[in-house]
Design a protein around this motif. Structure first.
Motif, PDB file in Angstrom:
ATOM      1  N   MET A  11      53.678  45.027  47.958  1.00 50.50           N
ATOM      2  CA  MET A  11      54.587  44.051  48.469  1.00 50.50           C
ATOM      3  C   MET A  11      55.715  43.752  47.482  1.00 50.50           C
ATOM      4  N   THR A  12      55.346  43.669  46.190  1.00 54.35           N
ATOM      5  CA  THR A  12      56.369  43.368  45.199  1.00 54.35           C
ATOM      6  C   THR A  12      57.376  44.505  45.083  1.00 54.35           C
ATOM      7  N   ARG A  13      56.909  45.715  45.286  1.00 54.10           N
ATOM      8  CA  ARG A  13      57.834  46.861  45.231  1.00 54.10           C
ATOM      9  C   ARG A  13      58.865  46.780  46.359  1.00 54.10           C
ATOM     10  N   LEU A  14      58.437  46.418  47.541  1.00 50.19           N
ATOM     11  CA  LEU A  14      59.327  46.247  48.685  1.00 50.19           C
ATOM     12  C   LEU A  14      60.316  45.109  48.437  1.00 50.19           C
ATOM     13  N   ASN A  15      59.824  44.026  47.794  1.00 49.22           N
ATOM     14  CA  ASN A  15      60.712  42.901  47.469  1.00 49.22           C
ATOM     15  C   ASN A  15      61.800  43.336  46.500  1.00 49.22           C
ATOM     16  N   PHE A  16      61.456  44.121  45.493  1.00 47.32           N
ATOM     17  CA  PHE A  16      62.446  44.610  44.532  1.00 47.32           C
ATOM     18  C   PHE A  16      63.474  45.519  45.206  1.00 47.32           C
ATOM     19  N   ILE A  17      63.007  46.368  46.083  1.00 43.84           N
ATOM     20  CA  ILE A  17      63.918  47.270  46.794  1.00 43.84           C
ATOM     21  C   ILE A  17      64.889  46.474  47.659  1.00 43.84           C
ATOM     22  N   LEU A  18      64.353  45.494  48.381  1.00 39.96           N
ATOM     23  CA  LEU A  18      65.198  44.658  49.228  1.00 39.96           C
ATOM     24  C   LEU A  18      66.162  43.804  48.390  1.00 39.96           C
ATOM     25  N   PHE A  19      65.687  43.304  47.248  1.00 47.41           N
ATOM     26  CA  PHE A  19      66.535  42.503  46.356  1.00 47.41           C
ATOM     27  C   PHE A  19      67.701  43.347  45.834  1.00 47.41           C
ATOM     28  N   PHE A  20      67.425  44.571  45.387  1.00 52.73           N
ATOM     29  CA  PHE A  20      68.492  45.438  44.885  1.00 52.73           C
ATOM     30  C   PHE A  20      69.438  45.869  46.009  1.00 52.73           C
ATOM     31  N   ALA A  21      68.899  46.073  47.191  1.00 54.59           N
ATOM     32  CA  ALA A  21      69.762  46.408  48.333  1.00 54.59           C
ATOM     33  C   ALA A  21      70.685  45.235  48.649  1.00 54.59           C
ATOM     34  N   LEU A  22      70.153  44.008  48.573  1.00 58.60           N
ATOM     35  CA  LEU A  22      70.963  42.819  48.806  1.00 58.60           C
ATOM     36  C   LEU A  22      72.048  42.688  47.741  1.00 58.60           C
ATOM     37  N   ILE A  23      71.695  42.912  46.484  1.00 58.81           N
ATOM     38  CA  ILE A  23      72.663  42.817  45.382  1.00 58.81           C
ATOM     39  C   ILE A  23      73.761  43.872  45.561  1.00 58.81           C
ATOM     40  N   PHE A  24      73.388  45.100  45.855  1.00 60.85           N
ATOM     41  CA  PHE A  24      74.379  46.174  46.015  1.00 60.85           C
ATOM     42  C   PHE A  24      75.294  45.923  47.221  1.00 60.85           C
ATOM     43  N   SER A  25      74.718  45.412  48.300  1.00 60.47           N
ATOM     44  CA  SER A  25      75.554  45.130  49.466  1.00 60.47           C
ATOM     45  C   SER A  25      76.503  43.962  49.172  1.00 60.47           C
ATOM     46  N   ALA A  26      76.031  42.970  48.414  1.00 60.78           N
ATOM     47  CA  ALA A  26      76.894  41.846  48.035  1.00 60.78           C
ATOM     48  C   ALA A  26      78.028  42.331  47.126  1.00 60.78           C
ATOM     49  N   LEU A  27      77.688  43.199  46.164  1.00 64.03           N
ATOM     50  CA  LEU A  27      78.729  43.751  45.294  1.00 64.03           C
ATOM     51  C   LEU A  27      79.722  44.600  46.090  1.00 64.03           C
ATOM     52  N   GLY A  28      79.215  45.344  47.056  1.00 68.60           N
ATOM     53  CA  GLY A  28      80.104  46.134  47.912  1.00 68.60           C
ATOM     54  C   GLY A  28      81.033  45.241  48.723  1.00 68.60           C
ATOM     55  N   LEU A  29      80.509  44.121  49.228  1.00 69.85           N
ATOM     56  CA  LEU A  29      81.325  43.173  49.986  1.00 69.85           C
ATOM     57  C   LEU A  29      82.415  42.567  49.107  1.00 69.85           C
ATOM     58  N   VAL A  30      82.052  42.178  47.898  1.00 67.30           N
ATOM     59  CA  VAL A  30      83.029  41.609  46.967  1.00 67.30           C
ATOM     60  C   VAL A  30      84.105  42.643  46.639  1.00 67.30           C
ATOM     61  N   ASN A  31      83.683  43.865  46.405  1.00 66.73           N
ATOM     62  CA  ASN A  31      84.626  44.927  46.072  1.00 66.73           C
ATOM     63  C   ASN A  31      85.587  45.190  47.242  1.00 66.73           C
ATOM     64  N   SER A  32      85.062  45.246  48.465  1.00 68.20           N
ATOM     65  CA  SER A  32      85.918  45.511  49.621  1.00 68.20           C
ATOM     66  C   SER A  32      86.880  44.346  49.872  1.00 68.20           C
ATOM     67  N   GLN A  33      86.419  43.107  49.673  1.00 66.46           N
ATOM     68  CA  GLN A  33      87.305  41.949  49.814  1.00 66.46           C
ATOM     69  C   GLN A  33      88.427  41.994  48.780  1.00 66.46           C
ATOM     70  N   HIS A  34      88.093  42.389  47.562  1.00 65.28           N
ATOM     71  CA  HIS A  34      89.102  42.493  46.496  1.00 65.28           C
ATOM     72  C   HIS A  34      90.147  43.547  46.848  1.00 65.28           C
ATOM     73  N   LYS A  35      89.702  44.695  47.339  1.00 68.42           N
ATOM     74  CA  LYS A  35      90.634  45.747  47.741  1.00 68.42           C
ATOM     75  C   LYS A  35      91.512  45.288  48.901  1.00 68.42           C
TER      76      LYS A  35
END
Length: 114
Positions: free
Chosen positions: A1-25
């Motif tokens: 379960m913790t492994r799935l949480n880490f994967i989902l957490f990193f996916a959330l972080i990467f998608s948030a960074l992608g959103l910030v990057n696209s908004q900046h562009k």
């Protein structure tokens, strides 16, 4: 379960960074678009001013004044003015073209068309 949480957490972080990057562009592109629009407006305004200046420089009264003052030119007498009809000029040009084509046809060997 913790492994799935880490994967989902990193996916959330990467998608948030992608959103910030696209908004900046998107913001940078919008700023660039506004600068281009402003430059276009300024160019149109300058073009209008140049057209106005050109029409001022090309006024008949100004040209006549410069011709008479600086170049010592004068308007010819009415007796010396000769009016030529453009209809006669077009007819003469047409006749000249027909004569030239007849000359070309006469100088070419038989069977050869221009």
């Amino acid at each position: 379960m913790t492994r799935l949480n880490f994967i989902l957490f990193f996916a959330l972080i990467f998608s948030a960074l992608g959103l910030v990057n696209s908004q900046h562009k998107a913001r940078n592109l919008y700023i660039e678009l506004e600068r281009a629009n402003q430059s276009a407006k300024q160019t149109e305004q300058e073009y209008g001013q140049l057209q106005l200046e050109q029409s001022t420089w090309a006024m008949h009264s100004r040209i006549e004044q410069i011709a008479s003052q600086k170049m010592q030119m004068q308007v010819p007498d009415a007796k010396r003015v000769q009016v030529i009809s453009t209809a006669n000029m077009q007819t003469d040009a047409l006749q000249s073209t027909v004569i030239q084509s007849n000359i070309v046809e006469q100088t070419l060997p038989n069977g050869v068309r221009p």
